[in-house]
Design a protein around this motif. Structure first.
Motif, mmCIF file in Angstrom:
data_model
loop_
_atom_site.group_PDB
_atom_site.id
_atom_site.type_symbol
_atom_site.label_atom_id
_atom_site.label_comp_id
_atom_site.label_asym_id
_atom_site.label_seq_id
_atom_site.Cartn_x
_atom_site.Cartn_y
_atom_site.Cartn_z
ATOM 1 N N TYR A 54 0.705 -1.117 0.469
ATOM 2 C CA TYR A 54 0.122 -0.058 0.034
ATOM 3 C C TYR A 54 0.880 1.357 0.359
ATOM 4 N N THR B 176 1.010 4.778 -0.190
ATOM 5 C CA THR B 176 0.045 6.423 0.380
ATOM 6 C C THR B 176 1.337 7.476 0.072
ATOM 7 N N PRO C 19 1.959 6.581 6.495
ATOM 8 C CA PRO C 19 0.975 5.051 6.790
ATOM 9 C C PRO C 19 0.151 4.809 8.179
ATOM 10 N N PHE D 101 2.829 -0.850 4.306
ATOM 11 C CA PHE D 101 2.225 0.323 4.035
ATOM 12 C C PHE D 101 3.816 0.900 3.628
#
Length: 292
Positions: free
Chosen positions: A95, A97, A102, A145
């Motif tokens: 993931y 961002t 995170p 993340f």
């Protein structure tokens, strides 16, 4: 003699027709096998999406884009997809961002899974147990993340190599923000296209859309509202939620136990076939998440 020639011609025509029919059946069987082959598919966990073959769930080596106005629910939907794959299906998820740290997304995921809304709820023992259970599940899951202001294929692939297993789903949250130019949004999308082709992972990009949506009567985003060219991705999912403009329903219409509404509307656009399919999803105001 003429009768014999007509008979031969009839038999030849029938033979050719049978050959064409058999060829058609073989082509149909092959097409069906491809559509039914789930080895190259990453499911979202939402039947209304996974059952739409034009969306094809999240195809490995392909790029999908989820476009909506800020606050409609893109991140919650993406976190739900990440939770389904990493925690329930044990599929590695990476993931990315771009703006939010995170830990902010991790906190939203823990709240989403446990139903605990902030530190005040943790005073309750039952809420604490639910939160700790969610924490343990996330901690042991192949969910990673990372924050990248300007993600590149090389930077992401270098970090993906550090994961315990190669991520099969990459989520980018999000392009098209006020601080990101259209040129930069297109560059990030191109980099993620190369990432999908290089790693074979499914890539889901979240994208804001232009404010022109607010001026339309139906408030449904269209391809022209995106910060990137539609041809840069394989499929696009446009999302609109009634409550974003109209507010929550009145209290007398709410079910005290589980207020769920047919509130989120989506349009799937297949960029290869150039066709649209409408999809409705249920949205829970109380849980602030989509209901499978």
């Amino acid at each position: 003699m003429l009768a014999i020639d007509k008979m031969c011609m009839g038999e030849l025509a029938m033979k050719n027709e049978n050959m064409l029919r058999q060829e058609k059946e073989r082509a149909l069987d092959k097409a069906t096998d491809i559509l039914m082959d789930t080895k190259d598919i990453i499911k979202t966990g939402f039947g209304v999406l996974d059952n739409q073959w034009t969306w094809s769930s999240l195809g490995k080596g392909e790029v999908r884009l989820l476009g909506a106005r800020p606050g409609v629910g893109k991140t919650i939907l993406a976190l739900s997809i990440a939770e389904y794959n990493a925690i329930r299906m044990n599929i590695p998820v990476f993931y990315i961002t771009i703006q939010s740290p995170p830990f902010v997304l991790m906190m939203r995921l823990l709240e989403f899974m446990s139903g605990v809304k902030g530190s005040r709820d943790l005073v309750d023992n039952d809420a604490t147990c639910l939160f700790n259970e969610a924490y343990s599940r996330v901690k042991d899951a192949p969910l990673y993340f990372r924050q990248h202001e300007y993600p590149t294929m090389k930077g992401i692939t270098d970090e993906m190599c550090l994961c315990s297993a190669p991520p099969q789903l990459v989520i980018v949250d999000e392009i098209g923000t006020m601080t990101m130019s259209r040129r930069e949004a297109m560059r990030v999308t191109k980099e993620m296209r190369k990432l999908a082709e290089y790693t074979g992972a499914a890539v889901l990009i979240l994208s804001n859309v232009a404010r022109q949506v607010d001026l339309r009567d139906d408030h449904m985003p269209v391809l022209a509202d995106l910060p990137v060219d539609a041809q840069m991705v394989d499929s696009i999912l446009m999302m609109y939620r009634d409550g974003y403009y109209n507010g929550p329903p009145s209290e007398d219409l709410m079910d005290d136990e589980e207020p769920v509404y047919d509130d989120a509307h989506l349009v799937i656009h297949d960029c290869n076939l150039r066709r649209n399919i409408g999809v409705d999803m249920e949205f829970s105001w109380e849980e602030s998440c989509f209901v499978r």
